[in-house]
Design a protein around this motif. Sequence first.
Motif, PDB file in Angstrom:
ATOM      1  N   THR A 135       0.818  -1.246   0.021  1.00 36.32           N
ATOM      2  CA  THR A 135      -0.041  -0.040  -0.096  1.00 36.32           C
ATOM      3  C   THR A 135       0.785   1.259  -0.028  1.00 36.32           C
ATOM      4  N   GLY A 136       0.224   2.282  -0.668  1.00 38.29           N
ATOM      5  CA  GLY A 136       1.109   3.451  -0.720  1.00 38.29           C
ATOM      6  C   GLY A 136       2.428   3.516  -1.556  1.00 38.29           C
ATOM      7  N   HIS A 137       2.323   2.570  -2.614  1.00 39.94           N
ATOM      8  CA  HIS A 137       3.474   2.282  -3.349  1.00 39.94           C
ATOM      9  C   HIS A 137       3.843   3.409  -4.424  1.00 39.94           C
TER      10      HIS A 137
ATOM     11  N   GLN B 227      -3.491  -0.406  -8.653  1.00 38.95           N
ATOM     12  CA  GLN B 227      -4.813  -0.230  -8.500  1.00 38.95           C
ATOM     13  C   GLN B 227      -4.837   1.182  -7.731  1.00 38.95           C
ATOM     14  N   ALA B 228      -5.708   2.287  -8.636  1.00 32.11           N
ATOM     15  CA  ALA B 228      -5.904   3.616  -8.100  1.00 32.11           C
ATOM     16  C   ALA B 228      -7.081   3.328  -6.838  1.00 32.11           C
ATOM     17  N   LEU B 229      -6.483   3.689  -5.644  1.00 39.60           N
ATOM     18  CA  LEU B 229      -7.636   3.168  -4.377  1.00 39.60           C
ATOM     19  C   LEU B 229      -7.319   4.377  -3.236  1.00 39.60           C
ATOM     20  N   SER B 230      -8.493   4.998  -2.810  1.00 34.42           N
ATOM     21  CA  SER B 230      -8.079   5.891  -1.763  1.00 34.42           C
ATOM     22  C   SER B 230      -8.217   4.817  -0.550  1.00 34.42           C
ATOM     23  N   LEU B 231      -7.104   4.717   0.235  1.00 33.35           N
ATOM     24  CA  LEU B 231      -7.283   3.964   1.505  1.00 33.35           C
ATOM     25  C   LEU B 231      -7.818   4.727   2.669  1.00 33.35           C
ATOM     26  N   ALA B 232      -8.026   6.025   2.434  1.00 38.10           N
ATOM     27  CA  ALA B 232      -8.647   6.658   3.726  1.00 38.10           C
ATOM     28  C   ALA B 232     -10.001   6.595   3.522  1.00 38.10           C
ATOM     29  N   ASP B 233     -10.677   6.228   2.510  1.00 35.14           N
ATOM     30  CA  ASP B 233     -12.188   5.582   1.941  1.00 35.14           C
ATOM     31  C   ASP B 233     -12.361   4.355   2.226  1.00 35.14           C
ATOM     32  N   SER B 234     -13.022   4.180   3.623  1.00 35.93           N
ATOM     33  CA  SER B 234     -13.221   2.765   3.950  1.00 35.93           C
ATOM     34  C   SER B 234     -14.256   2.197   3.046  1.00 35.93           C
ATOM     35  N   GLY B 235     -15.202   2.890   2.615  1.00 36.17           N
ATOM     36  CA  GLY B 235     -15.980   2.332   1.634  1.00 36.17           C
ATOM     37  C   GLY B 235     -15.435   1.927   0.071  1.00 36.17           C
ATOM     38  N   ALA B 236     -14.643   2.666  -0.081  1.00 36.01           N
ATOM     39  CA  ALA B 236     -14.043   2.222  -1.418  1.00 36.01           C
ATOM     40  C   ALA B 236     -12.913   0.993  -1.223  1.00 36.01           C
ATOM     41  N   VAL B 237     -12.510   1.121  -0.190  1.00 37.06           N
ATOM     42  CA  VAL B 237     -11.742  -0.059   0.292  1.00 37.06           C
ATOM     43  C   VAL B 237     -12.463  -1.378   0.311  1.00 37.06           C
TER      44      VAL B 237
ATOM     45  N   LEU C 226       2.399  -5.674   2.701  1.00 38.24           N
ATOM     46  CA  LEU C 226       3.048  -4.674   3.302  1.00 38.24           C
ATOM     47  C   LEU C 226       2.169  -3.370   3.465  1.00 38.24           C
ATOM     48  N   ASN C 227       1.882  -3.470   4.634  1.00 30.82           N
ATOM     49  CA  ASN C 227       0.818  -2.118   4.999  1.00 30.82           C
ATOM     50  C   ASN C 227       1.553  -0.794   5.452  1.00 30.82           C
ATOM     51  N   ASN C 228       1.795  -0.006   4.331  1.00 28.96           N
ATOM     52  CA  ASN C 228       2.801   0.835   4.324  1.00 28.96           C
ATOM     53  C   ASN C 228       2.046   2.256   4.427  1.00 28.96           C
ATOM     54  N   ALA C 229       0.979   2.755   3.584  1.00 29.50           N
ATOM     55  CA  ALA C 229       0.380   3.807   3.772  1.00 29.50           C
ATOM     56  C   ALA C 229      -0.099   4.453   4.723  1.00 29.50           C
ATOM     57  N   GLY C 230       0.164   5.613   5.074  1.00 30.89           N
ATOM     58  CA  GLY C 230      -0.426   6.335   6.247  1.00 30.89           C
ATOM     59  C   GLY C 230       0.059   7.831   6.130  1.00 30.89           C
ATOM     60  N   THR C 231      -0.540   8.585   7.130  1.00 31.27           N
ATOM     61  CA  THR C 231      -0.422   9.809   7.284  1.00 31.27           C
ATOM     62  C   THR C 231      -0.316  10.451   8.662  1.00 31.27           C
ATOM     63  N   VAL C 232       0.624  11.503   8.864  1.00 31.13           N
ATOM     64  CA  VAL C 232       0.909  12.148  10.089  1.00 31.13           C
ATOM     65  C   VAL C 232      -0.101  12.909  10.496  1.00 31.13           C
ATOM     66  N   GLN C 233      -0.679  13.479   9.656  1.00 27.26           N
ATOM     67  CA  GLN C 233      -1.988  14.454   9.729  1.00 27.26           C
ATOM     68  C   GLN C 233      -3.107  13.792  10.510  1.00 27.26           C
ATOM     69  N   PRO C 234      -4.026  14.244  11.352  1.00 31.82           N
ATOM     70  CA  PRO C 234      -3.724  16.002  11.684  1.00 31.82           C
ATOM     71  C   PRO C 234      -2.934  15.918  12.713  1.00 31.82           C
TER      72      PRO C 234
ATOM     73  N   ALA D  31      -7.892   0.733   7.316  1.00 29.92           N
ATOM     74  CA  ALA D  31      -7.247  -0.003   5.911  1.00 29.92           C
ATOM     75  C   ALA D  31      -6.240  -1.150   6.033  1.00 29.92           C
ATOM     76  N   PRO D  32      -5.344  -0.969   6.837  1.00 26.80           N
ATOM     77  CA  PRO D  32      -4.470  -2.074   7.204  1.00 26.80           C
ATOM     78  C   PRO D  32      -5.173  -3.445   7.766  1.00 26.80           C
TER      79      PRO D  32
END
Length: 242
Positions: free
Chosen positions: A6-8, A49-59, A81-89, A111-112
């Motif tokens: 994820t987040g590749h 695969q274009a996918l917004s992992l911040a959108d649980s419905g899309a996942v 490999l569950n790599n995607a993430g954000t430091v925000q907010p 998502a992970p």
Amino acid sequence: MKAVVTGHSRGLGLALAGELLSRGIPVLGLARGESAALQQRFGAALRQQALSLADSGAVLRWLDSGALGDFLQGEDEVLLLNNAGTVQPTGRADRHAPDAIAAAIALNVSAPLMLTSAFLAATPLAKQRRILHLSSGAAQQAYPGWSIYCASKAALDHHARAVVADAIPGVRICSLAPGVIDTDMQAEVRGAELDGFPLRPRFEQLKAEGHLSSPADCAREVIDYLLRPDFGSQATADLRNL
């Protein structure tokens, strides 16, 4: 062997996908964007695969499509490999917008966990199933201004411990802190408002003194560990201590 990353399309995820592909391991990359450079370099070995992992419905909709199982079907050894993430907010807890918290938890935690469950359900016949959560020292140490990030990374660590306790045959998992890496996320940290993140000077100093790992060097060490016979012997680990 095949891997899901994820987040590749940027940062450490881009380096992880490239390292796997360079070792002859086909990759399914999940991210909002795609990497034209990786596609050009590795061709059919990379599926994106274009996918917004911040959108649980899309996942959830993507998982319901069966594409994950189709990619992994028939493999004896599979990697997630569950790599995607954000430091925000970032900032004080009384200044976080509820929608920003929801998006961060969806990306960093939901998502992970959703992907891990689906990955395991899709590969019941695989002899080796290895899952790597990209964690952080923030999972163990509380930092002012990082309440959401700290909580989300701690959730990944404890999830890994619980999965180990499940004792599922052929499953190895580790929530791994990779150290401080010179990525866009670190640039975000150094650009944070000082009153909301008082530890900013520490990260500025790490950058100024050359103490940040490059994504390529970190990715090589992470994949070396992921493929080691002792991977998963610790539910949580720090790459700098391995």
